[in-house]
Write an enzyme that holds these catalytic residues in place. Structure first.
Site, PDB file in Angstrom:
ATOM      1  N   GLU A 295       0.851  -7.459   8.266  1.00  0.00           N
ATOM      2  CA  GLU A 295       1.143  -6.021   8.274  1.00  0.00           C
ATOM      3  C   GLU A 295       2.226  -5.649   7.278  1.00  0.00           C
ATOM      4  OE1 GLU A 295      -0.639  -3.449   9.987  1.00  0.00           O
ATOM      5  OE2 GLU A 295      -1.861  -5.256   9.880  1.00  0.00           O
TER       6      GLU A 295
ATOM      7  N   ASP B  26      -7.316   1.688 -26.458  1.00  0.00           N
ATOM      8  CA  ASP B  26      -7.454   1.580 -25.016  1.00  0.00           C
ATOM      9  C   ASP B  26      -7.554   2.944 -24.375  1.00  0.00           C
ATOM     10  OD1 ASP B  26      -7.325  -1.098 -24.805  1.00  0.00           O
ATOM     11  OD2 ASP B  26      -5.250  -1.182 -24.106  1.00  0.00           O
TER      12      ASP B  26
ATOM     13  N   PRO C   3       0.818  -1.216   0.000  1.00  0.00           N
ATOM     14  CA  PRO C   3       0.000   0.000   0.000  1.00  0.00           C
ATOM     15  C   PRO C   3       0.852   1.266   0.000  1.00  0.00           C
ATOM     16  CG  PRO C   3      -0.460  -1.373   1.954  1.00  0.00           C
ATOM     17  CD  PRO C   3       0.610  -2.055   1.186  1.00  0.00           C
TER      18      PRO C   3
ATOM     19  N   ARG D 124      -2.370  -9.093 -21.668  1.00  0.00           N
ATOM     20  CA  ARG D 124      -3.251  -8.676 -22.757  1.00  0.00           C
ATOM     21  C   ARG D 124      -2.540  -7.800 -23.787  1.00  0.00           C
ATOM     22  NH1 ARG D 124      -4.946  -3.754 -22.391  1.00  0.00           N
ATOM     23  NH2 ARG D 124      -6.858  -3.938 -23.604  1.00  0.00           N
TER      24      ARG D 124
HETATM   25  C1  9D3 Z   1      -2.558   0.824   8.762  1.00  0.00           C
HETATM   26  C2  9D3 Z   1      -1.513   0.037   8.086  1.00  0.00           C
HETATM   27  N1  9D3 Z   1      -2.016  -0.660   6.909  1.00  0.00           N
HETATM   28  C3  9D3 Z   1      -1.568   0.074   5.679  1.00  0.00           C
HETATM   29  C4  9D3 Z   1      -2.691   0.706   4.940  1.00  0.00           C
HETATM   30  C5  9D3 Z   1      -1.447  -2.002   6.973  1.00  0.00           C
HETATM   31  C6  9D3 Z   1      -1.631  -2.857   5.787  1.00  0.00           C
HETATM   32  C7  9D3 Z   1      -2.876  -3.031   5.209  1.00  0.00           C
HETATM   33  C8  9D3 Z   1      -3.035  -3.878   4.117  1.00  0.00           C
HETATM   34  C9  9D3 Z   1      -0.566  -3.551   5.289  1.00  0.00           C
HETATM   35  C10 9D3 Z   1      -0.723  -4.408   4.222  1.00  0.00           C
HETATM   36  C11 9D3 Z   1      -1.952  -4.576   3.659  1.00  0.00           C
HETATM   37  C12 9D3 Z   1      -2.116  -5.509   2.528  1.00  0.00           C
HETATM   38  N2  9D3 Z   1      -2.149  -4.790   1.238  1.00  0.00           N
HETATM   39  C13 9D3 Z   1      -1.296  -5.066   0.267  1.00  0.00           C
HETATM   40  O1  9D3 Z   1      -0.475  -5.942   0.407  1.00  0.00           O
HETATM   41  C14 9D3 Z   1      -1.340  -4.276  -0.955  1.00  0.00           C
HETATM   42  C15 9D3 Z   1      -2.197  -3.220  -1.371  1.00  0.00           C
HETATM   43  C16 9D3 Z   1      -3.312  -2.574  -0.760  1.00  0.00           C
HETATM   44  O2  9D3 Z   1      -3.747  -2.889   0.345  1.00  0.00           O
HETATM   45  N3  9D3 Z   1      -3.915  -1.564  -1.440  1.00  0.00           N
HETATM   46  C17 9D3 Z   1      -3.521  -1.166  -2.678  1.00  0.00           C
HETATM   47  N4  9D3 Z   1      -2.485  -1.718  -3.281  1.00  0.00           N
HETATM   48  C18 9D3 Z   1      -1.852  -2.736  -2.630  1.00  0.00           C
HETATM   49  S1  9D3 Z   1      -0.524  -3.537  -3.234  1.00  0.00           S
HETATM   50  C19 9D3 Z   1      -0.393  -4.527  -1.913  1.00  0.00           C
END
Ligand code: 9D3
Length: 258
Positions: A128, A181, A100, A166
């Site tokens: 996490e 696209d 994230p 794709r």
């Molecule tokens: C409050 C801390 N969180 C961060 C927003 C912890 C957290 C939440 C969700 C840590 C890892 C995750 C799992 N998410 C992913 O691995 C992830 C992800 C996402 O949650 N949103 C958008 N893109 C991606 S790419 C990997």
């Protein structure tokens, strides 16, 4: 190109790789996906791949040792495949972490992957996150799908694989759909209609039934420009800045006060 995916859930990928138009790219190994189950690299006793965070707090952290053993196995397999190949390469494989906290994925990045013979190593996080020492030592790029919270990196990895597959030659029936696209010219798509000509009393825009190809093209462009102006003004500004709009486009926008 080859993508090696490190994940706790390799089974999640298998059905998706067998479906739809992208299946051709995966089954022909044009996009060669190798799945690695992280649990196979855990210490044999407990198959444990996560533990509690130092310093306390909620959730679990993915352990560095299983991750490093898995990555070493991937590097060894890629080196072996590369030496056996007709054109061994010298560029190191990108190591992508889906997170994230990564930079948002774009079509430009997808296109770059689709043109890179080396592909990449994709790491799917769960819990996490990963021990930061693994990220610092091995990860070359962090990619996010956007500002919403998922439960792991698997769906983002599948998303990237789908977007790359794709673009492979012969995967889409109509090569022109690449150029049309959304985002390749920076605008949203126009609306589409097919049979029946009247549904629940509602027809289709008459210009589409007129047979006037130039008028149809003009109508579609106008639809693209107005939809983009209303829904995604950020994309319209970008298209302007990048000079993707014709003089006719600009004239039309100014006539509509956009
Ligand atoms: C409050 C801390 N969180 C961060 C927003 C912890 C957290 C939440 C969700 C840590 C890892 C995750 C799992 N998410 C992913 O691995 C992830 C992800 C996402 O949650 N949103 C958008 N893109 C991606 S790419 C990997």
């Amino acid at each position: 190109m080859r993508f090696d995916v490190l994940t706790l859930f390799p089974e999640l990928f298998e059905p998706s790789l067998r479906l739809g138009v992208t299946r051709r790219a995966f089954e022909s190994r044009q996009v060669d996906v190798q799945l690695w189950g992280l649990r196979d690299f855990a210490d044999n006793a407990y198959r444990r791949v996560d533990d509690r965070p130092f310093g306390g707090g909620p959730g679990m952290v993915m352990l560095i040792d299983p991750l490093e053993r898995a990555l070493a196995a991937v590097h060894a397999a890629r080196a072996a495949a590369d030496i056996a190949s007709a054109s061994p390469k010298t560029t190191p494989s990108p190591v992508i972490l889906f997170s994230p906290a990564g930079r948002p994925l774009t079509q430009a990045r997808v296109q770059a992957f689709s043109r890179s013979p080396e592909g990449a190593i994709l790491i799917c996080g769960r819990y996490e996150g990963l021990d930061q020492r693994f990220v610092d030592r091995h990860v070359t790029e962090e990619i996010s799908l956007g500002d919403f919270v998922l439960s792991g990196g698997e769906l983002p990895a599948l998303t990237l694989l789908d977007a790359v597959a794709r673009l492979m030659p012969g995967v889409l029936n109509d090569e022109k759909s690449h150029q049309q696209d959304s985002f390749s010219d920076g605008l949203l798509d126009c609306p589409h209609y097919s049979r029946p000509e009247v549904h629940a009393g509602e027809g289709v825009p008459s210009v589409l039934m007129s047979g006037h190809h130039a008028e149809i093209a003009r109508w579609r462009r106008e639809q693209q420009l107005t939809a983009t102006a209303r829904r995604r003004p950020d994309l319209l500004e970008k298209a302007r800045r990048e000079g993707l709009l014709s003089r006719q486009d600009l004239k039309l926008l100014s006539k509509l006060g956009l």
